[in-house]
Write an enzyme that holds these catalytic residues in place. Sequence first.
Site, PDB file in Angstrom:
ATOM      1  CG  ASP A 103      -1.764  -1.218   1.323  1.00 12.51           C
ATOM      2  OD1 ASP A 103      -1.467  -2.353   0.801  1.00 12.51           O
ATOM      3  OD2 ASP A 103      -3.029  -1.005   1.880  1.00 12.51           O
TER       4      ASP A 103
ATOM      5  CG  ASP B 209      -5.746   0.580   0.227  1.00 15.93           C
ATOM      6  OD1 ASP B 209      -6.609   0.764  -0.579  1.00 15.93           O
ATOM      7  OD2 ASP B 209      -5.841   0.215   1.239  1.00 15.93           O
TER       8      ASP B 209
ATOM      9  CG  HIS C 258      -7.982   3.632   1.187  1.00 14.53           C
ATOM     10  ND1 HIS C 258      -8.203   4.653   2.107  1.00 14.53           N
ATOM     11  CD2 HIS C 258      -7.640   2.348   2.196  1.00 14.53           C
ATOM     12  CE1 HIS C 258      -7.961   4.116   3.271  1.00 14.53           C
ATOM     13  NE2 HIS C 258      -7.658   2.855   3.283  1.00 14.53           N
TER      14      HIS C 258
ATOM     15  CG  HIS D  97      -6.530  -4.804   3.195  1.00 11.22           C
ATOM     16  ND1 HIS D  97      -6.940  -3.695   2.927  1.00 11.22           N
ATOM     17  CD2 HIS D  97      -7.354  -5.519   3.966  1.00 11.22           C
ATOM     18  CE1 HIS D  97      -8.291  -3.691   3.709  1.00 11.22           C
ATOM     19  NE2 HIS D  97      -8.449  -4.715   4.223  1.00 11.22           N
TER      20      HIS D  97
END
Length: 238
Positions: A20, A49, A76, A187
């Site tokens: 991420d 993300d 996201h 994640h």
Amino acid sequence: MQIIQYFERNNWGRDFAVGDIHGHFTRLQKALDDAGFDPLTDRLFSVGDLVDRGPECQSVLEWLAKPWFHPVQGNHEDIAIRCARGNPIDEGIYSRNGGDWFMAMDYRHRQEFGAAFEALPTAIEVETRQGLIGIVHADCPVADWSDLETELLLNRVARDRAMWSRGRIESEDRTGVSGIRAVVVGHTPLRRPAVLGNVWHIDTGGWLPDGSGHFTLLNLDSLEAIPPVAPKLQWESA
């Protein structure tokens, strides 16, 4: 939007996956520079993300335009897409998770960013010399990778699991995914990369605001990490 985007083997350079990013593109660029990343020959695959929490979320469109940068959709991005569409979201939760930058934009810019995120695939396949690598944001929702496209097309629960689930890492499920050499996910932030079966968790918190984490770059051909993990700790479980 392609559900699964396929990439042929890179015969000219290296392929990396990164965890991420969350709006910390300057930190990411430093990690790439430290690894000797060559944008003329190397490719970078992202578990998604890309935005929220960090200070450089607006830079995401510039990164999406780079021909060597290939992300999947993360949770996201999923929230931002729903917000751009005008679908109901919990604005308080979105704000606490870094979404203020998106909600503050005018309608036109929300649509621009939302469309860019919606164009991202849910999964990526990368051919390597050692076999096929799969990339999703959070978890693979099927036991056999060959079933993934059908499940993602027909089953919203499967798509949500691919982008939102922490079930495998929380239960330390080591059964793995058949039909593919390895699956790479993010994640869930970890101190070090972890592997459960053949599922590699590589979000090592390069986006953390206190700077306590770092970006792990996973070489998709060798499945070796940069920075390297100490041998006695390599790929420890969560």
